[in-house]
Motif scaffolding. Structure first.
Motif, PDB file in Angstrom:
ATOM      1  N   ALA A 395       0.833  -1.202   0.000  1.00 38.67           N
ATOM      2  CA  ALA A 395       0.000   0.000   0.000  1.00 38.67           C
ATOM      3  C   ALA A 395       0.866   1.249   0.000  1.00 38.67           C
ATOM      4  CB  ALA A 395      -0.927  -0.013   1.215  1.00 38.67           C
ATOM      5  N   ALA A 396       1.974   1.206   0.741  1.00 42.37           N
ATOM      6  CA  ALA A 396       2.909   2.335   0.758  1.00 42.37           C
ATOM      7  C   ALA A 396       3.470   2.602  -0.635  1.00 42.37           C
ATOM      8  CB  ALA A 396       4.041   2.057   1.747  1.00 42.37           C
ATOM      9  N   ASP A 397       3.718   1.535  -1.398  1.00 40.72           N
ATOM     10  CA  ASP A 397       4.210   1.693  -2.774  1.00 40.72           C
ATOM     11  C   ASP A 397       3.130   2.294  -3.667  1.00 40.72           C
ATOM     12  OD1 ASP A 397       5.770   1.253  -5.173  1.00 40.72           O
ATOM     13  OD2 ASP A 397       4.495  -0.501  -5.526  1.00 40.72           O
ATOM     14  N   ARG A 398       1.909   1.780  -3.564  1.00 43.29           N
ATOM     15  CA  ARG A 398       0.821   2.272  -4.425  1.00 43.29           C
ATOM     16  C   ARG A 398       0.514   3.740  -4.172  1.00 43.29           C
ATOM     17  NH1 ARG A 398      -1.330  -2.700  -2.997  1.00 43.29           N
ATOM     18  NH2 ARG A 398      -2.767  -1.780  -1.486  1.00 43.29           N
ATOM     19  N   TYR A 399       0.646   4.187  -2.934  1.00 43.55           N
ATOM     20  CA  TYR A 399       0.280   5.564  -2.595  1.00 43.55           C
ATOM     21  C   TYR A 399       1.499   6.473  -2.439  1.00 43.55           C
ATOM     22  CZ  TYR A 399      -4.512   4.031  -2.188  1.00 43.55           C
ATOM     23  OH  TYR A 399      -5.767   3.540  -2.478  1.00 43.55           O
ATOM     24  N   ALA A 400       2.623   6.047  -3.033  1.00 45.66           N
ATOM     25  CA  ALA A 400       3.825   6.885  -3.139  1.00 45.66           C
ATOM     26  C   ALA A 400       4.275   7.472  -1.801  1.00 45.66           C
ATOM     27  CB  ALA A 400       3.594   8.019  -4.149  1.00 45.66           C
ATOM     28  N   ALA A 435      13.808  -2.121  -4.339  1.00 45.34           N
ATOM     29  CA  ALA A 435      14.406  -1.973  -5.669  1.00 45.34           C
ATOM     30  C   ALA A 435      13.357  -1.772  -6.755  1.00 45.34           C
ATOM     31  CB  ALA A 435      15.251  -3.211  -5.989  1.00 45.34           C
ATOM     32  N   ARG A 436      12.098  -2.012  -6.445  1.00 43.03           N
ATOM     33  CA  ARG A 436      11.028  -1.931  -7.438  1.00 43.03           C
ATOM     34  C   ARG A 436      10.064  -0.788  -7.153  1.00 43.03           C
ATOM     35  NH1 ARG A 436      10.794  -6.810 -10.029  1.00 43.03           N
ATOM     36  NH2 ARG A 436       8.642  -6.403 -10.679  1.00 43.03           N
ATOM     37  N   SER A 437      10.434   0.098  -6.214  1.00 41.77           N
ATOM     38  CA  SER A 437       9.510   1.145  -5.788  1.00 41.77           C
ATOM     39  C   SER A 437      10.235   2.464  -5.601  1.00 41.77           C
ATOM     40  CB  SER A 437       8.839   0.721  -4.468  1.00 41.77           C
ATOM     41  OG  SER A 437       8.067   1.766  -3.932  1.00 41.77           O
ATOM     42  N   ALA A 438       9.474   3.552  -5.741  1.00 40.34           N
ATOM     43  CA  ALA A 438      10.030   4.882  -5.443  1.00 40.34           C
ATOM     44  C   ALA A 438      10.068   5.146  -3.947  1.00 40.34           C
ATOM     45  CB  ALA A 438       9.188   5.952  -6.140  1.00 40.34           C
ATOM     46  N   THR A 439       9.334   4.357  -3.183  1.00 41.61           N
ATOM     47  CA  THR A 439       9.343   4.474  -1.726  1.00 41.61           C
ATOM     48  C   THR A 439      10.642   3.903  -1.169  1.00 41.61           C
ATOM     49  OG1 THR A 439       6.943   4.292  -1.619  1.00 41.61           O
ATOM     50  CG2 THR A 439       8.154   3.792   0.401  1.00 41.61           C
TER      51      THR A 439
END
Length: 628
Positions: A395-400, A435-439
């Motif tokens: 969820a943290a990844d989806r909501y940046a 490695a797959r997220s901007a978070t």
């Protein structure tokens, strides 16, 4: 109202009348001394009388202007003497100028103003200091408990000053201090008679009733040594509050308390990059899962001080959520606080929380942590600790979200139990998701925290209160300990240090034997281990190890810019393989298939071995690392 007015101002009026009389008397004496103590002629008396019409009011105005009546005679000290000097010099200079303009100095010897000034300083300061000495002497002769203060530094001086005011309760006898330069000196008339190693002899010689420890910044080793001396003396001992509590303003120096086990196991006050931490968290939307637990609730308290835009708590325990909400709303009435009752494994609810509040920073502290309990409940451990972490992290990844901090444990290193292995699996997922997220996904790993829910210290306290026995699993068992505030402060520090994907390991100091912990807690309760309260050894429980580790031997611990935070190398795995295993865990949880869950856990954390509790406790060298 008139009575209140008189009660408020009569001491100052008395002081003012005294000072006016001293001005007049010193002026007359100055003439008399100048004239070699001869009888004063009528002409001289006339000159003195006329000049007093100028000298007295001018000097009085100087007293008021300088603030001579802001001080209290009972506590007259150097600052009061300095004010007297300033007021006398000002009054004499202005008065002499006026007299010169009025009479051109006719009839007044030039040395009279100088003699007058010297006499006036003595006649104003002398009675004040004498009054304080008489009051203090009355305190020194009090009949309260005879006190020995350990520590003749600033804290000791402040404590002595406060205790002297309570003459009916305490009688200060002596100080002890380990610094040579303080030996033989006096503080408020109380001598520094020796070092801490002399406590027993001083207690016996001076018939001390109570020892007070005024060393709030002492290290754990120093406290252990001093408390050993105090226990040997056989008299009660108390301590001033901890330095961090004094600095924060939570307590005062005279809030004497019993020495606690935290004093013995706590460490030196840590230094944090508060400016950077504040800039990282201030005016941000902060989400804390497990916000009602030991770590989560303390994170709430400390982050609330940073003035976040809002603080969102997610907690599955209704009572814990209620307790922390009541505390935060009382302490921080201006805080935008959102307290949500929910489970991190509830994906729909987690989605709602992130969509509604759009947090900038997430601290994921929600987890099941009880080692023996989880050994028989692998489904609940993996469902909450692994799948719950995945739910919140995704969820943290989806909501940046800017940063996601996973609160982990030393039991994730070479895990010998399901709890530790489940936390290690959560670490691996967050490290590889980074490695797959901007978070930025950051993991923080540390050992036991003092006084946390479910820790050994509340259990020992309860057992001691009931008369024992105190149960210890094994005489060789060791654990790392740190205080809850320190752990939370270092967790916040990692938000400044982390770039994403790291495992930060907190410096836990030296491990402590649980046997020593039990013995010290019994002694601090005023009883003797083995005599008043027995210690019994029950053997290792399922999943327990004798020794805990903070990092794996192949993680190659490295330093960071903060001396209390280290960096462990993280493990990279194939993402599709990892996702597939977690899907398998999810399906096995739905099917209540513990055997499948055990296989998945061994695959995710290959260094985890389902040994017997005794094998798990044999030590660090018995664990074989299997690389992925």
């Amino acid at each position: 109202m008139p009575k209140k007015f008189l009660n408020t101002f009569s001491p100052r009026m008395v002081a003012l009348v005294h000072d006016v009389l001293m001005v007049a008397l010193s002026w007359v004496l100055a003439y008399w001394l100048r004239l070699n103590l001869d009888a004063l002629s009528p002409e001289v008396i006339q000159d003195i009388t006329k000049s007093l019409l100028v000298v007295v009011p001018v000097q009085l105005m100087a007293f008021v202007y300088i603030g001579l009546y802001k001080g209290v005679w009972r506590f007259a000290s150097i600052p009061d003497i300095v004010r007297i000097l300033k007021a006398v010099v000002m009054g004499v200079v202005i008065g002499m100028v006026i007299l010169f303009l009025w009479k051109r100095g006719v009839g007044m010897p030039r040395s009279v103003p100088v003699i007058h000034a010297a006499l006036l300083v003595l006649m104003l300061s002398g009675p004040r200091l004498l009054y304080r000495w008489l009051k203090d002497r009355h305190l020194y002769l009090s009949t309260g408990q005879r006190v020995l203060i350990v520590g003749a530094g600033q804290a000791g001086e402040m404590l002595a000053r406060d205790l002297l005011r309570d003459s009916n309760k305490y009688q200060l006898i002596a100080f002890v201090d380990d610094k040579d330069r303080r030996l033989g000196r006096e503080i408020h008339g109380i001598p520094v008679t020796g070092k801490t190693r002399d406590i027993c002899q001083i207690v016996e010689k001076h018939q001390i009733d109570i020892i007070m420890l005024a060393i709030p910044s002492a290290s754990a080793k120093q406290m252990q040594r001093i408390i050993d001396y105090c226990e040997e003396s056989g008299v009660p001992f108390r301590s001033v509050p901890l330095l961090q509590d004094l600095v924060s303003g939570k307590v005062a120096i005279n809030d004497i308390r019993e020495v606690s086990i935290e004093d013995l196991l706590g460490r030196d006050l840590i230094s944090l990059d508060w400016k950077d931490i504040n800039s990282q968290l201030s005016r941000k939307r902060i989400l804390i899962t497990g916000g009602g637990g030991s770590i989560g609730s303390e994170l709430c308290r400390q982050i609330a001080l940073m003035q976040p835009e809002n603080l969102i708590l997610v907690e599955s325990s209704e009572f814990n959520l209620y307790a922390i909400e009541m505390e935060l709303r009382k302490t921080f009435p201006e805080l935008d606080l959102q307290c949500k009752l929910g489970d991190v494994i509830d994906s729909s609810y987690v989605e709602y929380i992130f969509q509604a509040y759009r947090p900038n920073v997430v601290f994921h502290a929600a987890a099941y942590k009880h080692v023996p309990m989880l050994e028989a409940q692998i489904r609940q451990a993996l469902r909450n600790n692994v799948l719950g972490t995945r739910c919140v992290a995704e969820a943290a990844d989806r909501y940046a979200v800017d940063e996601f901090v996973l609160v982990s444990t030393d039991k994730a290193v070479n895990p010998a139990n399901i709890m530790g292995a489940s936390k290690r699996a959560a670490e691996i997922f967050c490290q590889n998701l980074n490695a797959r997220s901007a978070t930025k996904y950051i993991t923080v790993r540390f050992g036991n925290v003092l006084g946390s829910a479910g820790s050994v210290i509340p259990l020992f306290r309860k057992q001691i209160a009931s008369g024992g026995p105190v149960t210890v699993t094994d005489s060789r068992m060791e654990r790392y300990f740190m205080t809850i505030p320190e752990a939370c402060q270092l967790i916040m520090q990692t938000t400044v240090l982390g770039d994403g994907g790291e495992i930060f390991v907190l410096d836990m100091g030296e491990p402590v034997k649980i046997k020593y912990l039990a013995e010290q807690m019994i002694r601090l309760s005023g009883k003797l281990p083995g005599e008043d309260i027995e210690i019994t050894y029950t053997g290792l429980r399922p999943g327990e190890k004798l020794y805990e580790e903070l990092f794996h031997e192949k993680e190659h611990l490295e330093g960071t810019s903060h001396e209390k935070v280290f960096l462990a190398r993280h493990r990279k795995v194939d993402w599709n393989w990892l996702v597939g295993k977690l899907e398998g865990v999810s399906e096995a949880c739905e099917e209540m298939d513990d055997d499948a869950l055990s296989e998945y856990l061994n695959a995710l954390v290959p260094e985890y071995h389902e040994k017997s509790s005794m094998d798990a406790g044999l030590g660090k060298a018995d664990v074989v690392y299997i690389s992925q």
